[in-house]
Write a protein that holds these residues in place. Structure first.
Motif, short mmCIF file in Angstrom:
data_model
loop_
_atom_site.label_atom_id
_atom_site.label_comp_id
_atom_site.label_asym_id
_atom_site.label_seq_id
_atom_site.Cartn_x
_atom_site.Cartn_y
_atom_site.Cartn_z
N LEU A 174 0.85 -1.19 0.00
CA LEU A 174 0.00 0.00 0.00
C LEU A 174 0.88 1.24 0.00
O LEU A 174 1.86 1.31 0.74
N HIS A 175 0.57 2.17 -0.89
CA HIS A 175 1.23 3.47 -0.92
C HIS A 175 0.19 4.55 -0.63
O HIS A 175 -0.95 4.44 -1.07
N VAL A 176 0.62 5.61 0.06
CA VAL A 176 -0.18 6.82 0.18
C VAL A 176 0.54 7.92 -0.60
O VAL A 176 1.69 8.24 -0.31
N VAL A 177 -0.14 8.45 -1.63
CA VAL A 177 0.43 9.51 -2.46
C VAL A 177 -0.19 10.84 -2.06
O VAL A 177 -1.42 10.97 -2.00
N ARG A 178 0.67 11.79 -1.74
CA ARG A 178 0.22 13.11 -1.27
C ARG A 178 1.05 14.18 -1.97
O ARG A 178 2.27 14.17 -1.90
N LYS A 179 0.37 15.09 -2.66
CA LYS A 179 1.07 16.20 -3.33
C LYS A 179 2.22 15.73 -4.20
O LYS A 179 3.34 16.26 -4.13
N GLY A 180 1.96 14.70 -4.97
CA GLY A 180 2.96 14.25 -5.94
C GLY A 180 4.12 13.48 -5.38
O GLY A 180 5.14 13.31 -6.05
N GLN A 181 3.99 12.99 -4.15
CA GLN A 181 5.05 12.12 -3.61
C GLN A 181 4.45 11.08 -2.68
O GLN A 181 3.35 11.26 -2.16
N ILE A 182 5.18 9.98 -2.55
CA ILE A 182 4.71 8.91 -1.67
C ILE A 182 5.14 9.24 -0.25
O ILE A 182 6.34 9.37 0.03
N VAL A 183 4.17 9.41 0.63
CA VAL A 183 4.49 9.79 2.02
C VAL A 183 4.40 8.60 2.97
O VAL A 183 4.81 8.69 4.13
N PHE A 184 3.87 7.48 2.47
CA PHE A 184 3.80 6.27 3.29
C PHE A 184 3.79 5.05 2.39
O PHE A 184 3.12 5.03 1.35
N SER A 185 4.55 4.04 2.80
CA SER A 185 4.54 2.76 2.09
C SER A 185 4.64 1.63 3.10
O SER A 185 5.36 1.76 4.10
N THR A 186 3.96 0.54 2.84
CA THR A 186 4.19 -0.65 3.65
C THR A 186 5.48 -1.31 3.17
O THR A 186 5.97 -1.04 2.07
#
Lengths: 295, 295
Positions: free
Chosen positions: B169-181
Motif C-alpha cells: 500500500l502506498h499513500v500519495v500526497r502532493k505528488g510524492q509517496i508519504v507512506f509505504s508498507t
C-alpha cells in the motif's frame, strides 16, 4: 556527512535477539526467468509475541559524526532522547543553505530539539509527536530551518512518529525492514522543513504514522546523512552484527561516513539522483567526479 | 501478472486534487558533486488541513488483471471493499507454488477474502485489521496459502493497516509517496503467508501500522504483481494524471501488465533481484532471457 543515529530495542522480559536474514544463495529456483512464489518454509510463528502492555522500553545507542567541514561548529544536526514512558527519540537536521546567508544552520535545529526535549512531558503535548513538533517549533526563535523527526513509544508497543522532511526511521525485525518512513521534499535536495520563515512547513505538514513494535525489534533513526549513504541491506547487516546498541549505532554512522568519503561508492543518493536524471556533467565525470550524498 | 488494485481518495467537503511533482529540471545546483540542501521554496502549508472527524471516506476504483496463464481460473488474487465507517479495502494473493501440488492457489485467497468481507462489522473485530485477518484466517478451510493486506479507514482520517507478506500500500500526497508498507519474506520469492499448514504465518506476524490520511490523498493498494512491475515514480505519475479512481486503477494495472510482458523492461523486481545477486544464468542472457516480475 552528518549522521546522528539511534538504535533502539524493545527488551522486556525475554532476551533481545537479532536474527540474520535467511540465506537464499542455494535456492534452486532463483534463476527462473519467471517469478514464482515459493511455499512458506519457516518455523511456526508462535514465537512472535507482540510486546504486551507495560513492558516495552528502548535500549538506546547514539552516534553523531559532523560533516568534516562543519566539525568546528559541531555539525548542523541535533537530537534528543528521553526515557519518558516507552522512550522518545528525535533528530533535526539544519538546512545547510542558510550558510549562504551567513546564518549558522545548526542554531535552529539545536534550539528546536532543546525545546522538544523540554516539552516531552507537557500536558498539551499528550505524548503526541506532531503536537510536540508544533510547540517546539513555536518556541524556537533562531533564524533558520530544519528537517525533523520525532518518535514516541508507548509502553504497549505502539510507536507514533511525526516526520517533516528527509530524516528517517527504519524498524528492523528478523533480518528485514518491516517499516520505513518516507521522505518529503519539494524537489530534489529541497526537503520539507520547519522554518523561521513564513514559507516553511509546519506540524500540519508532518507525516504521522504509527507502527506496532515487537519484542526484539531494532529501530534505526537518522538524518539523511545516514540514509543517503547507507543502503537498507547494509543497515540490516550491521544491525544483525551487534548486540550492543551503542556499538551498532557507531558502526552505522562510521559506515555512512566512510561511504560519503569514497568517491567510488555508488551511494543510495547517487542512484536516486540518476534515476531522476540528475548527475554530474560529463566533463566532471572525466575528472572522476560524481554526484554523492556526502554533505 | 496479477494486480488487483485500489485507488482511494479522501474526498470530504473540498474538491479532491492531485498535484503534480514539482519540476526540478532547471535547478542550477543539481550538478554539484556535493549534496547541499536548498531552502524551502514552497507556499505556506496552511492549505494542508488534516481530515477532520466524521468527514473522511474513500472513493474507490479497482482493476484486476489475471496472469495470462491463469485467466481461465480467474487468477490467484482476490480482494474486497467495504464502505463500513471510512471504508475497508483488502487484497490477498494466492501463493502459486501450490499448483505444483495440484491445488488451485486461488481457492485459499478467495475464501480468505470472502470471510474477511463478512467479518468486517463483527463485534470482536472492533475495526482492527489484524483481528480481521485472525478471524478470517481461522474461518478459511481451503488448502493453500496467501499473502494478505487489509486497510481500514476511520472517519477521523486514521487508516490502520495489517500486512502479511508482499502485497503493498502506498499513500500519495502532493505528488510524492508519504507512506509505504514494507514486504515481509523468508527469502527471495518466499513471502510471509497465511496458510492452511502449521508452518505458515498468523495474524501475529502481520506488520501493523497506521497513517493519518489527509484531504486529497490517494491510496494505492495491490499485490506484488503491481509493485514488482511498476516503479513508485510511475505510480505517482499515473495517480497525478487521473481524477477518476477507476480510470487510474485501470491505468496502473495495465501499466503493470504491459511491463510484465516487456522482456526489455528492467522492472523493480529485476533490479531488486540483481541487487541481491540473483539473475538469470549467462547462457540464458545470451538467449535474451532476463529475470522479470512477470508471474
Amino acid at each position: 556527512m552528518e549522521s546522528p543515529l539511534f538504535k533502539l530495542c524493545s527488551s522486556i522480559s525475554c532476551t533481545k535477539t537479532f536474527l540474520q536474514p535467511i540465506s537464499t544463495v542455494n535456492s534452486p529456483k532463483l534463476h527462473s526467468i519467471n517469478k514464482r512464489k515459493k511455499l512458506v518454509c519457516s518455523a511456526p510463528s508462535d514465537s512472535n509475541s507482540v510486546c504486551s502492555g507495560g513492558g516495552v522500553f528502548l535500549s538506546i545507542g547514539t552516534h553523531l559524526i559532523p560533516h568534516p567541514n562543519k566539525v568546528e561548529k559541531g555539525g548542523e544536526d541535533a537530537f534528543f532522547i528521553s526515557s519518558y514512558k516507552g522512550g522518545v527519540i528525535a533528530v533535526a537536521d539544519g538546512v545547510s543553505g542558510w550558510a549562504e546567508r551567513d546564518v549558522n544552520p545548526a542554531l535552529f535545529s539545536r534550539e528546536l530539539m532543546a525545546h522538544a526535549s523540554n516539552l516531552v512531558e507537557d500536558e498539551e503535548v499528550q505524548y503526541d509527536p506532531r503536537t510536540l513538533i508544533k510547540k517546539a517549533h513555536a518556541a524556537t526563535s533562531s533564524t533558520g530551518s530544519a528537517t525533523a523527526i520525532v518518535a514516541m513509544l508507548e509502553r504497549n508497543g505502539t510507536m507514533k512518529i511525526a516526520n517533516v522532511g528527509d530524516c528517517g526511521l527504519h524498524v528492523v525485525r528478523k533480518g528485514q525492514i518491516v517499516f520505513s518512513t518516507s521522505p518529503q521534499e519539494h524537489y530534489f535536495d529541497c526537503p520539507y522543513q520547519l522554518s523561521s520563515e513564513a514559507v516553511g512547513q509546519t506540524y500540519l505538514d508532518a507525516t504521522v504514522t504509527t507502527v506496532e513494535i515487537m519484542e526484539g525489534d531494532t529501530v534505526v533513526m537518522g538524518s539523511d546523512g545516514l540514509f543517503d549513504n547507507v543502503f537498507a541491506r547494509e543497515i540490516i547487516s550491521v544491525v544483525g552484527s551487534y548486540n550492543n546498541s551503542a556499538d551498532a549505532a557507531k558502526a552505522l554512522a562510521n559506515l555512512a561516513y566512510d561511504h560519503s568519503q569514497n568517491s567510488k561508492f555508488d551511494s543510495p543518493y547517487s542512484q536516486e539522483a540518476r534515476a531522476r536524471d540528475f548527475d554530474v556533467p560529463w566533463w566532471k565525470k572525466i575528472m572522476g567526479m560524481k554526484l554523492t550524498g556526502m554533505k
